[in-house]
Write an enzyme that holds these catalytic residues in place. Structure first.
Site, PDB file in Angstrom:
ATOM      1  N   ARG A   1      -4.344  -8.175  -2.800  1.00 32.40           N
ATOM      2  CA  ARG A   1      -4.545  -7.884  -4.228  1.00 32.40           C
ATOM      3  C   ARG A   1      -3.204  -7.529  -4.835  1.00 32.40           C
ATOM      4  O   ARG A   1      -2.405  -6.819  -4.213  1.00 32.40           O
ATOM      5  CB  ARG A   1      -5.490  -6.683  -4.399  1.00 32.40           C
ATOM      6  CG  ARG A   1      -6.940  -7.056  -4.550  1.00 32.40           C
ATOM      7  CD  ARG A   1      -7.783  -5.812  -4.837  1.00 32.40           C
ATOM      8  NE  ARG A   1      -7.516  -4.732  -3.886  1.00 32.40           N
ATOM      9  CZ  ARG A   1      -8.106  -4.626  -2.703  1.00 32.40           C
ATOM     10  NH1 ARG A   1      -8.997  -5.510  -2.323  1.00 32.40           N
ATOM     11  NH2 ARG A   1      -7.813  -3.631  -1.890  1.00 32.40           N
TER      12      ARG A   1
ATOM     13  N   HIS B   1       6.409   2.710  19.417  1.00 28.79           N
ATOM     14  CA  HIS B   1       5.392   3.177  18.453  1.00 28.79           C
ATOM     15  C   HIS B   1       5.675   4.625  18.003  1.00 28.79           C
ATOM     16  O   HIS B   1       4.851   5.519  18.208  1.00 28.79           O
ATOM     17  CB  HIS B   1       3.984   3.058  19.058  1.00 28.79           C
ATOM     18  CG  HIS B   1       2.912   2.956  18.014  1.00 28.79           C
ATOM     19  ND1 HIS B   1       1.802   2.145  18.146  1.00 28.79           N
ATOM     20  CD2 HIS B   1       2.768   3.557  16.805  1.00 28.79           C
ATOM     21  CE1 HIS B   1       1.038   2.277  17.083  1.00 28.79           C
ATOM     22  NE2 HIS B   1       1.605   3.127  16.253  1.00 28.79           N
TER      23      HIS B   1
ATOM     24  N   ALA C   1       7.044   5.328  14.700  1.00 24.11           N
ATOM     25  CA  ALA C   1       7.390   5.348  13.267  1.00 24.11           C
ATOM     26  C   ALA C   1       6.941   6.638  12.568  1.00 24.11           C
ATOM     27  O   ALA C   1       7.614   7.132  11.672  1.00 24.11           O
ATOM     28  CB  ALA C   1       6.802   4.134  12.560  1.00 24.11           C
TER      29      ALA C   1
ATOM     30  N   ARG D   1       1.118  -2.778  13.128  1.00 25.74           N
ATOM     31  CA  ARG D   1       0.248  -2.823  14.306  1.00 25.74           C
ATOM     32  C   ARG D   1       0.559  -4.046  15.156  1.00 25.74           C
ATOM     33  O   ARG D   1       0.814  -5.123  14.612  1.00 25.74           O
ATOM     34  CB  ARG D   1      -1.230  -2.956  13.912  1.00 25.74           C
ATOM     35  CG  ARG D   1      -2.013  -1.713  13.801  1.00 25.74           C
ATOM     36  CD  ARG D   1      -2.150  -0.928  15.103  1.00 25.74           C
ATOM     37  NE  ARG D   1      -2.838   0.311  14.840  1.00 25.74           N
ATOM     38  CZ  ARG D   1      -2.249   1.427  14.403  1.00 25.74           C
ATOM     39  NH1 ARG D   1      -0.948   1.489  14.214  1.00 25.74           N
ATOM     40  NH2 ARG D   1      -2.965   2.515  14.188  1.00 25.74           N
TER      41      ARG D   1
ATOM     42  N   GLU E   1       0.181  -3.157  23.706  1.00 25.09           N
ATOM     43  CA  GLU E   1       1.015  -2.006  24.066  1.00 25.09           C
ATOM     44  C   GLU E   1       0.193  -0.983  24.846  1.00 25.09           C
ATOM     45  O   GLU E   1      -1.014  -0.892  24.624  1.00 25.09           O
ATOM     46  CB  GLU E   1       1.655  -1.383  22.816  1.00 25.09           C
ATOM     47  CG  GLU E   1       0.682  -0.910  21.773  1.00 25.09           C
ATOM     48  CD  GLU E   1       1.382  -0.389  20.512  1.00 25.09           C
ATOM     49  OE1 GLU E   1       2.093  -1.155  19.863  1.00 25.09           O
ATOM     50  OE2 GLU E   1       1.164   0.797  20.212  1.00 25.09           O
TER      51      GLU E   1
ATOM     52  N   GLY F   1       0.859  -1.194   0.000  1.00 31.26           N
ATOM     53  CA  GLY F   1       0.000   0.000   0.000  1.00 31.26           C
ATOM     54  C   GLY F   1       0.889   1.236   0.000  1.00 31.26           C
ATOM     55  O   GLY F   1       2.046   1.173  -0.412  1.00 31.26           O
ATOM     56  N   ARG F   2       0.345   2.334   0.499  1.00 32.77           N
ATOM     57  CA  ARG F   2       1.096   3.600   0.461  1.00 32.77           C
ATOM     58  C   ARG F   2       2.451   3.482   1.152  1.00 32.77           C
ATOM     59  O   ARG F   2       3.478   3.880   0.609  1.00 32.77           O
ATOM     60  CB  ARG F   2       0.275   4.722   1.115  1.00 32.77           C
ATOM     61  CG  ARG F   2      -0.874   5.241   0.270  1.00 32.77           C
ATOM     62  CD  ARG F   2      -1.610   6.342   1.032  1.00 32.77           C
ATOM     63  NE  ARG F   2      -2.139   5.812   2.285  1.00 32.77           N
ATOM     64  CZ  ARG F   2      -3.407   5.459   2.463  1.00 32.77           C
ATOM     65  NH1 ARG F   2      -4.282   5.605   1.495  1.00 32.77           N
ATOM     66  NH2 ARG F   2      -3.812   4.969   3.613  1.00 32.77           N
ATOM     67  N   ILE F   3       2.460   2.928   2.370  1.00 32.13           N
ATOM     68  CA  ILE F   3       3.723   2.871   3.129  1.00 32.13           C
ATOM     69  C   ILE F   3       4.639   1.780   2.561  1.00 32.13           C
ATOM     70  O   ILE F   3       5.848   1.989   2.405  1.00 32.13           O
ATOM     71  CB  ILE F   3       3.443   2.680   4.635  1.00 32.13           C
ATOM     72  CG1 ILE F   3       2.664   3.885   5.175  1.00 32.13           C
ATOM     73  CG2 ILE F   3       4.754   2.492   5.416  1.00 32.13           C
ATOM     74  CD1 ILE F   3       2.103   3.731   6.575  1.00 32.13           C
TER      75      ILE F   3
HETATM   76  C1  8YV Z   1       0.212   6.945  15.235  1.00 30.31           C
HETATM   77  C2  8YV Z   1      -0.026   4.930  13.679  1.00 30.31           C
HETATM   78  O1  8YV Z   1       1.265   7.585  15.825  1.00 30.31           O
HETATM   79  O2  8YV Z   1      -1.125   6.287  12.114  1.00 30.31           O
HETATM   80  C3  8YV Z   1      -1.075   5.200  12.664  1.00 30.31           C
HETATM   81  O3  8YV Z   1      -1.866   4.288  12.378  1.00 30.31           O
HETATM   82  O4  8YV Z   1       0.158   3.843  14.070  1.00 30.31           O
HETATM   83  C4  8YV Z   1       0.837   6.028  14.206  1.00 30.31           C
HETATM   84  O5  8YV Z   1       1.263   6.813  13.151  1.00 30.31           O
HETATM   85  C5  8YV Z   1      -0.646   6.330  16.287  1.00 30.31           C
HETATM   86  O6  8YV Z   1      -1.584   5.500  15.788  1.00 30.31           O
HETATM   87  C6  8YV Z   1      -1.275   7.433  17.147  1.00 30.31           C
HETATM   88  O7  8YV Z   1      -2.667   7.369  17.247  1.00 30.31           O
END
Ligand code: 8YV
Length: 316
Positions: A173, A280, A282, A233, A262, A150-152
């Protein structure tokens, strides 16, 4: 209601439109406190740590919108929101590059055993250069296996071109030919990815379908020299199975930004040297966290002023 601390500019922006209550002390709220705080509110700017489900919604009759400061929205029961006529939004797009960069932070740190080596140094254990000290895994020319293009996932793949890697991916897909070409990524089965990759990295959303996508069986399919990277996740990887695989040498290492349950960490991780751990973060560059919070706020303003929010997840 803003459930966690946000940048002053975001607070000021929302205050132009609404009467705002903000949890600037940033103490996370339990479900009971959250429900009580939202019971008389029309909109909420929320984060991953706030669970929006039927029970909560039943206590918030005035609520019209919940706007996540996150692209992932597994903390929101969309069906329950739709039933309660509550709009839900997320923040796609603005964090792709930053999250992709951090994926590379984890890849390089894990492959080259940076945390382990730095701990050794800080503990005063270094007594001189050794030929076979902290031998790591080469990233350049290795095979990168991406779950979820996907995007990331695409950002991560494009960055791999600089390391002259072979990129393979698996997804529910197959991506369009132009995307595959831009990423120089070849579609393979889940099994092929696990068997061939030197570095396996995960970029899929969490859902019942991706729960424990990587468990004991999958870890056993990986090369013993391979490393696993998870910036997506908690729950997508079976943490207990991963700890066992890292302990027994089933795989060589892991770089993790997310965990099951977490912020509580399975204590097994802390005893292992071959794992790089991050809390967490990223998406946590100054610019990107600002963009995420501002986009969530813009979604909220749109939702409560009769417009369609740009990132509406549950059109109804
Ligand atoms: C967030 C993330 O920092 O965007 C997401 O889905 O996991 C992180 O970028 C985190 O979810 C804060 O709500």
């Amino acid at each position: 209601m803003i459930t966690r601390e946000v940048f002053d500019e975001v607070l000021e922006y929302l205050s132009q439109y609404f009467e705002v209550t903000s949890n600037q002390s940033d103490v996370p709220m339990d479900q009971g406190t959250l429900a009580a705080k939202l019971s008389d509110k029309q909109g909420a700017l929320i984060t991953l740590s706030d669970r929006v489900d039927e029970a909560l919604l039943s206590r918030c009759p005035n609520l019209k919108a919940v706007c996540n400061i996150a692209v992932g929205y597994n903390n929101i029961d969309l069906e329950a929101c739709t039933k309660a006529k509550v709009m839900a939004t997320n923040t796609p797009g603005v964090l792709d590059d930053t999250t992709g960069d951090f994926t590379w932070t984890l890849i390089l740190a894990t492959a080259r055993r940076l945390t382990e080596a730095e701990t050794y140094l800080r503990n005063g254990q270094w007594d001189g250069w050794k030929l076979k000290q902290f031998l790591g895994l080469d990233v350049h020319h290795a095979t990168l296996g991406i779950f979820g293009l996907g995007r990331i996932g695409q950002v991560v793949a494009r960055r791999a071109i600089g390391f002259e890697m072979k990129v393979i991916y698996h997804d529910v897909r197959r991506a369009a030919p132009d995307i595959e070409q831009a990423c120089r990524a070849n579609f393979v089965s889940k099994e092929e990815l696990l068997e061939q990759a030197d570095i396996v990295t995960i970029h899929v959303p969490y859902s019942p379908a991706t729960h424990h996508l990587i468990g004991k069986r999958e870890l056993e399919q990986m090369k013993p020299s391979a490393i696993l990277i998870n910036p997506s996740r908690g729950g997508i990887v079976d943490d207990s199975a991963l700890i066992e695989a890292l302990r027994s040498g089933t795989i060589a290492g892991a770089g993790l930004d997310v965990f099951e349950n977490e912020p509580k960490l399975n204590p097994g991780f802390l005893e292992l040297k071959n794992v790089v751990l991050a809390p967490h973060i990223a998406s946590s560059s100054k610019a990107t966290r600002f963009k995420m919070a501002m986009l969530a706020a813009q979604n909220l303003v749109a939702a409560l002023t009769g417009k369609t929010p740009p990132n509406l997840l549950n059109p109804f």
